[in-house]
Design an enzyme around this catalytic site. Sequence first.
Site, short mmCIF file in Angstrom:
data_model
loop_
_atom_site.label_atom_id
_atom_site.label_comp_id
_atom_site.label_asym_id
_atom_site.label_seq_id
_atom_site.Cartn_x
_atom_site.Cartn_y
_atom_site.Cartn_z
N GLY A 1 0.84 -1.20 0.00
CA GLY A 1 0.00 0.00 0.00
C GLY A 1 0.87 1.24 0.00
CG ASN B 1 -2.15 10.88 3.33
OD1 ASN B 1 -2.73 11.15 4.36
ND2 ASN B 1 -1.30 11.70 2.77
CD1 TRP B 2 -2.64 4.34 7.92
CD2 TRP B 2 -1.12 5.85 8.55
NE1 TRP B 2 -2.27 4.05 9.22
CE2 TRP B 2 -1.34 4.97 9.63
CE3 TRP B 2 -0.19 6.89 8.70
CZ2 TRP B 2 -0.67 5.07 10.85
CZ3 TRP B 2 0.48 7.00 9.93
CH2 TRP B 2 0.24 6.11 10.98
CG PHE C 1 -2.99 0.33 -8.17
CD1 PHE C 1 -3.43 -0.98 -8.34
CD2 PHE C 1 -3.49 1.32 -9.02
CE1 PHE C 1 -4.36 -1.30 -9.31
CE2 PHE C 1 -4.41 0.99 -10.01
CZ PHE C 1 -4.85 -0.31 -10.15
CB ALA D 1 -1.46 9.89 6.86
CE LYS E 1 -11.04 6.37 15.42
NZ LYS E 1 -10.21 7.34 14.72
NE ARG F 1 -13.13 12.49 6.75
CZ ARG F 1 -13.01 12.05 5.51
NH1 ARG F 1 -13.75 11.02 5.11
NH2 ARG F 1 -12.18 12.63 4.66
CG ASN F 2 -16.64 10.01 12.13
OD1 ASN F 2 -17.53 9.56 11.40
ND2 ASN F 2 -15.41 9.55 12.10
CE LYS G 1 -22.82 7.65 1.68
NZ LYS G 1 -24.00 8.44 2.02
#
Lengths: 413, 413
Positions: free
Chosen positions: B17, B20-21, B49, B175, B272, B338-339, B365
């Site tokens: 992967g 960003n992170w 990728f 990140a 959380k 953001r939540n 989302k």
Amino acid sequence: MGSLGPYQRKHKVSVVGSGNWGTAIAKIVAENAAENSDVFDKQVEMWVFEEKVEIGKDSPHYDASVSGPQNLTDVINRVHENIKYLPGVSLPTNLHANPSIEDAVKDATILVFNLPHQFILKTCQQIQGKILPYARGISCIKGVDVSEEGVSLFSERIGKTLGIYCGALSGANIANEVAREKWSETSIAYDPPHMDSKAATPQRSPTSSQVDLVQFQHRDTSGEISKVKLQALPSDYPPINHDILKTLFHRPYFHVRVVNDVAGVSISGALKNVVAIAAGWVEGMGWGDNAKAAVMRVGLMEMVRFGDKFFGATIDQRTFTEESAGVADLITSCSGGRNHRCAKLSVERNQPIEEIEQSELNGQKLQGTLTAVEVNSFLKKQGLEEDFPLFTAVYRILKGQMKVAEIPSYIER
Amino acid sequence: MGSLGPYQRKHKVSVVGSGNWGTAIAKIVAENAAENSDVFDKQVEMWVFEEKVEIGKDSPHYDASVSGPQNLTDVINRVHENIKYLPGVSLPTNLHANPSIEDAVKDATILVFNLPHQFILKTCQQIQGKILPYARGISCIKGVDVSEEGVSLFSERIGKTLGIYCGALSGANIANEVAREKWSETSIAYDPPHMDSKAATPQRSPTSSQVDLVQFQHRDTSGEISKVKLQALPSDYPPINHDILKTLFHRPYFHVRVVNDVAGVSISGALKNVVAIAAGWVEGMGWGDNAKAAVMRVGLMEMVRFGDKFFGATIDQRTFTEESAGVADLITSCSGGRNHRCAKLSVERNQPIEEIEQSELNGQKLQGTLTAVEVNSFLKKQGLEEDFPLFTAVYRILKGQMKVAEIPSYIER
């Protein structure tokens, strides 16, 4: 609370102290006393240090028939508002302001102490021998006294001076918000030696049923052992236990959890201020939310370690990590408290925190810087500075021996 | 880390992967591999990728000799920067971007998984049977999959698919901040069945020293028992244990604590977000810092209870209350995540959270609302909604069955 059972006598509650927080707590217990008149005497006494107040013509409480300065107690009892220390908040009519401390406490089985800590000892000495010998106390005074010699809890000092058992109340509470019925939580700690019930303990005198005495030992962190003789509550009163304390303090807007850990509840309220200083500095550095959360987590762990090290078996680490007096009060203090705010400003303005204290607090002193110094003198004497790297870092930064930027590497392990 | 002792072989690390992170974590492990070349192969592989990128003339990385779109891997390997997903951050030269996942993982003894969760299963299937059978994994993918049937951890899914043991990394980390070496902490959970050492376990085959197999059982919350055959690491490698993982991930700006509790570390990262929604609502209501701290404390306790109820003995409640993946990540998520932000706005603007999601998140989302629904379907099936009043309140408010103002009375007990 009919479940408490039918007892012949009711508890009389007195609140010692009538400042901002004292009045807010008095409002709560008076509301509950009124709603639970099977258990509590409806009238709740609040001792008010008498002073003169002026009511201006533009006040809704202005009364043309009364001229000149009036007694604060008279005003409170007439308008049901503490216009000096909690203006704008209606108080229950069953809350009685009493200018005589001796009169206010003489019949009380439950004494709620809520006054600035510098007045505690003197106030307790004033009522020594003038209270019911089987009364119980709850101290709402935040923090502890730390010195080179050890940590002393205000609840214990009250208990020793008066010869009664005293628990503690502390939580993420701001007096003005609680008074305005903004929802919050609190923690009450209460764990007297086992004697209130019929179940006799070995030390309990089997011959006297009205004046049961338990002698219990308390060893404080300095190693000093004090013996306190505690008199049992007569059996015609409902026992003073976790249930009855919840009945007395819990409101829909003030959620109470009652625990046993008096030391944990008390020292949380002091140590969180040291962590709040560190959190304020880190925020001032602009290191972001994660760094702030990291310093709070490390601080929380040092609070746990401090409790564990100096109060050992009597402490429950969940008080710190799970109760309002612990993690929740820490979160609040690291969000908007004055320790956090002044520390943040000191980094942002590159000024010593003492200068910020002077310019921002009108001559008041930050609790966190005082506690950091006290805690360090104690840790140093025990040779334990290295076991509490964050507390030690806060002290050294305050003393100019370290820089805020060094915190991460200093606490790295 | 000479203390790890002289072994004939070194660990090869691959990061699967490169978002960003993923790139931020790859930077960290490459820095540590370079500094600990007695234990790790210096070159760290990062699977990227492949895609085409354009480098504009105003970029410091513009190269006039290369015209037109270039492969992202070529650019990363030439300029040592992931210009697409982590622009502006220099990467260590020993980090090698590899467009072939099979080539990137084939020699790795330590596989670090860090890609969006919807790609995990497919990616793992792609390398099934093509990795070293004694490799070990660390999943940096936040959260868990909750359904009516139970909770499934990404680390377990990776482990089962590949036939290896996989631990988890989660903490109060953003990140971009970690990549820019802003100080933070994280938690790594790693607790494979005991087999790496010479101390034989009962299941260990005594005859084969190179291909020791341990069959261990895992029972997930749905009750499904899966058997995984795990191959021991050959003894000429340094054992993969807490020390070596700390050596691989800990940096002066990224403090690592390694624990055993994989389930706790993983479910904290999901639950959380549900608490952050509640905290955002409460903040939006203007109830003050104490109310927000109260809802966070109650949420933390429900996280503990959830872990305890569904993972029982394997969970350590201190993961929630003491580790970065627990309380610290909760604090961060309830401050700036953001939540929290969308929930706060939904109250302030009196708009459903879905509308805020659309206007604020560009079609992305919220994790918290999804998890709240998933968790509720699970709790409902178990008849446990009442035991988790805050989680249940969040779900009901999202569904329009309850109002935010009812939270205090709903969770009152």
